[in-house]
Design an enzyme around this catalytic site. Structure first.
Site, PDB file in Angstrom:
ATOM      1  N   LEU A  25      -5.971 -12.678 -12.600  1.00 15.51           N
ATOM      2  CA  LEU A  25      -5.958 -11.778 -11.435  1.00 15.51           C
ATOM      3  C   LEU A  25      -7.064 -10.747 -11.630  1.00 15.51           C
ATOM      4  O   LEU A  25      -7.197 -10.172 -12.710  1.00 15.51           O
ATOM      5  CB  LEU A  25      -4.603 -11.048 -11.336  1.00 15.51           C
ATOM      6  CG  LEU A  25      -4.529  -9.925 -10.293  1.00 15.51           C
ATOM      7  CD1 LEU A  25      -4.552 -10.483  -8.880  1.00 15.51           C
ATOM      8  CD2 LEU A  25      -3.267  -9.077 -10.493  1.00 15.51           C
TER       9      LEU A  25
ATOM     10  N   HIS B 179       4.983  10.050  -6.944  1.00 20.53           N
ATOM     11  CA  HIS B 179       3.837   9.324  -7.507  1.00 20.53           C
ATOM     12  C   HIS B 179       4.251   8.530  -8.745  1.00 20.53           C
ATOM     13  O   HIS B 179       3.769   7.423  -8.969  1.00 20.53           O
ATOM     14  CB  HIS B 179       2.704  10.293  -7.847  1.00 20.53           C
ATOM     15  CG  HIS B 179       2.104  10.947  -6.635  1.00 20.53           C
ATOM     16  ND1 HIS B 179       1.743  10.231  -5.512  1.00 20.53           N
ATOM     17  CD2 HIS B 179       1.820  12.249  -6.351  1.00 20.53           C
ATOM     18  CE1 HIS B 179       1.261  11.066  -4.595  1.00 20.53           C
ATOM     19  NE2 HIS B 179       1.316  12.292  -5.073  1.00 20.53           N
TER      20      HIS B 179
ATOM     21  N   ASP C 270       0.886   4.058   0.266  1.00 21.88           N
ATOM     22  CA  ASP C 270       1.134   5.366   0.896  1.00 21.88           C
ATOM     23  C   ASP C 270       2.627   5.659   0.999  1.00 21.88           C
ATOM     24  O   ASP C 270       3.449   4.746   1.084  1.00 21.88           O
ATOM     25  CB  ASP C 270       0.474   5.376   2.289  1.00 21.88           C
ATOM     26  CG  ASP C 270       0.282   6.791   2.816  1.00 21.88           C
ATOM     27  OD1 ASP C 270       0.444   7.753   2.041  1.00 21.88           O
ATOM     28  OD2 ASP C 270      -0.025   6.929   4.015  1.00 21.88           O
TER      29      ASP C 270
HETATM   30  C1  IPE Z   1      -4.557   7.037   1.708  1.00 23.46           C
HETATM   31  O1  IPE Z   1      -3.419   7.779   1.894  1.00 23.46           O
HETATM   32  C2  IPE Z   1      -5.040   7.189   0.293  1.00 23.46           C
HETATM   33  C3  IPE Z   1      -4.244   6.543  -0.738  1.00 23.46           C
HETATM   34  C4  IPE Z   1      -3.165   5.841  -0.551  1.00 23.46           C
HETATM   35  C5  IPE Z   1      -4.734   6.718  -2.077  1.00 23.46           C
HETATM   36  P1  IPE Z   1      -3.459   9.284   2.423  1.00 23.46           P
HETATM   37  O2  IPE Z   1      -2.070   9.773   2.406  1.00 23.46           O
HETATM   38  O3  IPE Z   1      -4.456  10.064   1.647  1.00 23.46           O
HETATM   39  O4  IPE Z   1      -4.004   9.095   3.899  1.00 23.46           O
HETATM   40  P2  IPE Z   1      -3.831  10.019   5.188  1.00 23.46           P
HETATM   41  O5  IPE Z   1      -4.199  11.410   4.791  1.00 23.46           O
HETATM   42  O6  IPE Z   1      -2.415   9.925   5.615  1.00 23.46           O
HETATM   43  O7  IPE Z   1      -4.749   9.417   6.206  1.00 23.46           O
HETATM   44  C1  IPE Z   2       0.100   7.966  -1.485  1.00 23.11           C
HETATM   45  O1  IPE Z   2       1.210   8.742  -1.220  1.00 23.11           O
HETATM   46  C2  IPE Z   2      -0.525   8.266  -2.820  1.00 23.11           C
HETATM   47  C3  IPE Z   2      -1.778   9.023  -2.738  1.00 23.11           C
HETATM   48  C4  IPE Z   2      -2.427   9.344  -1.673  1.00 23.11           C
HETATM   49  C5  IPE Z   2      -2.336   9.444  -4.004  1.00 23.11           C
HETATM   50  P1  IPE Z   2       1.082  10.166  -0.519  1.00 23.11           P
HETATM   51  O2  IPE Z   2       0.965  11.202  -1.568  1.00 23.11           O
HETATM   52  O3  IPE Z   2      -0.027  10.166   0.471  1.00 23.11           O
HETATM   53  O4  IPE Z   2       2.476  10.254   0.213  1.00 23.11           O
HETATM   54  P2  IPE Z   2       2.748  10.874   1.642  1.00 23.11           P
HETATM   55  O5  IPE Z   2       1.845  10.173   2.601  1.00 23.11           O
HETATM   56  O6  IPE Z   2       2.465  12.341   1.550  1.00 23.11           O
HETATM   57  O7  IPE Z   2       4.193  10.568   1.897  1.00 23.11           O
HETATM   58 MG    MG Z   3      -0.102   9.696   2.434  1.00 22.28          MG
END
Ligand code: IPE
Ligand code: IPE
Ligand code: MG
Length: 258
Positions: A143, A49, A32
């Protein structure tokens, strides 16, 4: 020196300074913070990303080096469909590009790729790439890499219940062990350690059944910056945890028997 054992890495192929039995068998990661990483730099979210994907390559390599046998990564949740179309499409493209660019290397390194989540709801071109990657690497065992893409823990449980009913299983035969066999993660041990980057203190629908007794390591670091040194720290922190599973620790038992 930890646990009275010096230079364990001389006896094993891991560079970690922890005893072999304290290395988690299965690490799961909520990758995240890509969006905030990009925002901090004045870049579009998709740049975050992409940076996250580059980091994933390093983390997979470190996982092999550390001797962790199973790695599960949360790449796209069932709720992430609710993001703007441009971001969703970008994430779909990134998955395809990662398979195109990394598959041969992962295969050479002995990584077995698996997918958890609903593959059938993805674009057919992506489905084919994923199925090809799974088939190509199915005999690798250095792995096991589970990619959670279009994954949701509730969706996984709903899917399991549907299939249990379809298979005509009677109520008294439904056990923990049976449910495990109907999850996307069938055959994979529960995660010992779950790492969440970017500091959010929530589970976000990740492995909600399997995480019943997982240990958590949550760091404010955004995913693209989560490096090998911090990964090492997470594993060393885990090695000091007292996993009681609702019981009392073995140390406390010894004391009370003395
Ligand atoms: C969780 O992160 C999903 C992934 C890392 C793929 P999100 O960014 O979607 O989660 P929330 O919305 O903060 O709970
Ligand atoms: C995690 O990073 C990746 C996915 C959920 C695909 P985010 O896109 O949720 O990044 P933040 O949380 O907005 O910083
Ligand atoms: Mg996120």
């Amino acid at each position: 020196m930890l646990f009275g054992i010096e230079k364990v890495h001389l006896m094993t192929d891991t560079p970690l300074n922890i005893p072999l039995e304290k290395i988690p068998q299965h690490v799961a990661m909520i990758m995240d913070g890509n969006g905030r990483w990009a925002l901090q730099r004045g870049l579009p979210r998709l740049a975050g990303h992409k940076a996250g994907t580059e980091n994933l390559r390093r983390v997979i390599r470190a996982t092999v080096e550390f001797g962790v046998k199973y790695l599960t990564i949360y790449a796209f949740s069932t709720e992430n469909w609710g993001r703007p179309a441009e971001e969703v499409n970008g994430l779909m493209l990134i998955l395809q590009n990662v398979i195109d660019r990394e598959l041969d290397e992962l295969h050479k390194e002995g990584v077995q790729l698996r997918h958890i989540g609903r593959l059938e709801r993805l674009d057919p071109a992506i489905q084919n790439k994923v199925l090809h990657a799974i088939d190509l690497t199915k005999n690798n065992d250095r792995l096991i890499l589970n990619v959670a893409f279009n994954y949701g823990g509730r969706d996984e449980i709903v899917n399991a219940i549907q299939n249990i009913i379809k298979d005509g299983i009677s109520a008294e035969d439904v056990t923990d062990e049976l449910v495990n066999r109907y999850l996307f993660t069938a055959g994979v041990p529960d995660p010992d350690l779950i790492i969440r980057t970017s500091g959010e203190l929530r589970v976000s629908n990740f492995l909600i059944w399997q995480a019943a007794y997982s240990e958590w390591y949550i760091t404010p670091t955004f995913w693209p910056d989560f490096d090998k040194e911090e990964y090492r720290r997470a594993l060393e922190t885990y090695a000091h945890r007292d996993r009681r599973y609702g019981k009392v620790s073995s140390g406390a038992l010894q004391e009370s028997n003395a």
